[in-house]
Design an enzyme around this catalytic site. Structure first.
Site, mmCIF file in Angstrom:
data_model
loop_
_atom_site.group_PDB
_atom_site.id
_atom_site.type_symbol
_atom_site.label_atom_id
_atom_site.label_comp_id
_atom_site.label_asym_id
_atom_site.label_seq_id
_atom_site.Cartn_x
_atom_site.Cartn_y
_atom_site.Cartn_z
ATOM 1 N N SER A 36 6.312 1.526 4.741
ATOM 2 C CA SER A 36 7.739 1.847 4.683
ATOM 3 C C SER A 36 8.017 3.303 5.072
ATOM 4 O O SER A 36 9.083 3.602 5.620
ATOM 5 C CB SER A 36 8.270 1.563 3.277
ATOM 6 O OG SER A 36 7.479 2.230 2.312
ATOM 7 N N GLY A 87 1.105 6.542 6.401
ATOM 8 C CA GLY A 87 1.322 6.706 4.972
ATOM 9 C C GLY A 87 0.004 6.676 4.226
ATOM 10 O O GLY A 87 -1.072 6.629 4.830
ATOM 11 N N ALA A 88 0.083 6.708 2.899
ATOM 12 C CA ALA A 88 -1.121 6.572 2.065
ATOM 13 C C ALA A 88 -0.708 5.997 0.724
ATOM 14 O O ALA A 88 0.466 6.070 0.341
ATOM 15 C CB ALA A 88 -1.792 7.929 1.864
ATOM 16 N N ASP A 89 -1.669 5.431 0.029
ATOM 17 C CA ASP A 89 -1.396 4.918 -1.310
ATOM 18 C C ASP A 89 -1.643 5.996 -2.360
ATOM 19 O O ASP A 89 -0.914 6.104 -3.336
ATOM 20 C CB ASP A 89 -2.246 3.674 -1.572
ATOM 21 C CG ASP A 89 -1.862 2.571 -0.591
ATOM 22 O OD1 ASP A 89 -0.669 2.263 -0.505
ATOM 23 O OD2 ASP A 89 -2.748 2.077 0.127
ATOM 24 N N GLY A 100 -4.405 1.013 2.567
ATOM 25 C CA GLY A 100 -4.648 -0.425 2.623
ATOM 26 C C GLY A 100 -3.755 -1.216 1.688
ATOM 27 O O GLY A 100 -3.893 -2.434 1.595
ATOM 28 N N GLY A 102 -0.873 -1.929 2.237
ATOM 29 C CA GLY A 102 -0.182 -2.864 3.133
ATOM 30 C C GLY A 102 -1.165 -3.747 3.902
ATOM 31 O O GLY A 102 -0.759 -4.506 4.780
ATOM 32 N N GLU A 108 -5.939 1.068 10.713
ATOM 33 C CA GLU A 108 -5.480 2.426 10.376
ATOM 34 C C GLU A 108 -6.632 3.422 10.489
ATOM 35 O O GLU A 108 -6.466 4.529 10.989
ATOM 36 C CB GLU A 108 -4.902 2.448 8.964
ATOM 37 C CG GLU A 108 -3.557 1.738 8.873
ATOM 38 C CD GLU A 108 -3.003 1.632 7.458
ATOM 39 O OE1 GLU A 108 -1.790 1.485 7.331
ATOM 40 O OE2 GLU A 108 -3.786 1.667 6.495
HETATM 41 C C1 5RP Z 1 -0.918 0.184 4.705
HETATM 42 C C2 5RP Z 1 -1.037 1.523 4.109
HETATM 43 C C3 5RP Z 1 0.220 2.288 3.887
HETATM 44 O O1 5RP Z 1 0.155 3.456 4.628
HETATM 45 C C4 5RP Z 1 0.355 2.600 2.434
HETATM 46 O O2 5RP Z 1 0.333 1.369 1.710
HETATM 47 C C5 5RP Z 1 1.639 3.367 2.126
HETATM 48 O O3 5RP Z 1 2.752 2.569 2.342
HETATM 49 P P1 5RP Z 1 4.232 3.054 2.085
HETATM 50 O O4 5RP Z 1 4.541 4.089 3.122
HETATM 51 O O5 5RP Z 1 5.056 1.801 2.245
HETATM 52 O O6 5RP Z 1 4.306 3.618 0.687
HETATM 53 O O7 5RP Z 1 -2.096 2.030 3.837
HETATM 54 O O8 5RP Z 1 -2.165 -0.436 4.811
#
Ligand code: 5RP
Length: 234
Positions: A36, A87-89, A100, A102, A108
């Site tokens: 997102s 992005g990142a978690d 990951g 997403g 990635e």
């Molecule tokens: C997808 C990812 C995304 O970058 C991660 O989940 C962050 O997502 P968002 O920007 O929706 O918070 O690693 O595999």
């Protein structure tokens, strides 16, 4: 004086994406992340009419780029990318990231490793001391190896869950694999060691630890101010 109301999370993601937009120049070949936060960036690239092309990190990003008219590249068409943005978690002060959430971690990581510069965009709440506890580490496995890999991870101390769509079947990645979400209570002690150990398990395709890949993080706080961080030695 009362403290300003915190911005909604999506506005903060947009603020981080807008900061990253300033790094994008006409003619660049980009790595285009997934999620997102990156969606805000892609929309802004298109709205500004920047003349760029990019390797998408997921089928979702590819579809969105087509909608926006952003030119797409395959990894075989480009030797090095000028810049990858994703992005990142979660991420720590060394800017080791877990990715990951997403489900796109494999592409990635391939794309991040192709880039001269890899920039993560996120919100400040994702900056934490130890990875792998609050947000479980995603690991992509070939379906055949799911059970033995799960056993090895459990023996090492992880709580492991196969990612499913609600109560439904296992999530299938863009590469036809499954995802294990592995939580280490108390966090992962040494992400570099762990990345190598997990990668060596037969049947593991990739894990969501991004060690020594992130050059810069642009993190938006509750007021929408964007902090720029570079890796601190761990
Ligand atoms: C997808 C990812 C995304 O970058 C991660 O989940 C962050 O997502 P968002 O920007 O929706 O918070 O690693 O595999």
């Amino acid at each position: 004086m009362t403290a300003a109301e915190p911005l909604p999370i999506d506005a903060r993601k947009q603020a981080a994406a807008m900061a990253a937009l300033e790094l994008v120049e006409d003619g660049m070949q980009l790595g285009l992340g997934t999620g997102s936060t990156v969606e805000h960036l892609l929309a802004a690239i298109a709205a500004r009419g920047l003349d760029v092309s990019g390797v998408p990190t997921s089928e979702a990003t590819e579809a969105y780029c087509r909608e926006l008219g952003i030119r797409l590249l395959h990894p075989s068409e480009v030797e090095r990318l000028d810049l990858a943005i994703d992005g990142a978690d979660e991420l720590d002060r060394a800017l080791t990231a877990t990715k990951g959430g997403g489900g796109a971690l494999l592409r990635e990581k391939v794309v991040a490793a192709m880039a001269e510069r890899f920039v993560v965009i996120a919100t400040t709440d994702k900056l934490i001391d130890r990875l792998g506890d609050g947000f479980p580490l995603p690991i992509e496995v070939v379906p055949f190896a799911e059970a033995p890999v799960t056993r090895r991870l459990r023996d090492r101390g992880y709580e492991v869950r196969l990612r499913t769509a609600g109560e439904g079947p296992a999530v299938v990645t863009d590469n036809g694999n499954h995802l294990l979400d592995a939580r280490m209570v108390g966090g992962i002690e040494d992400p570099a060691v762990e990345e190598l150990w997990i990668a060596a398990l037969p049947g593991v395709v990739e894990c969501g630890l991004f060690v020594d890949l992130v050059d810069q993080a642009l993190l938006a706080d509750e007021q929408g101010r964007v902090l720029s961080l570079e890796p601190e030695p761990s």
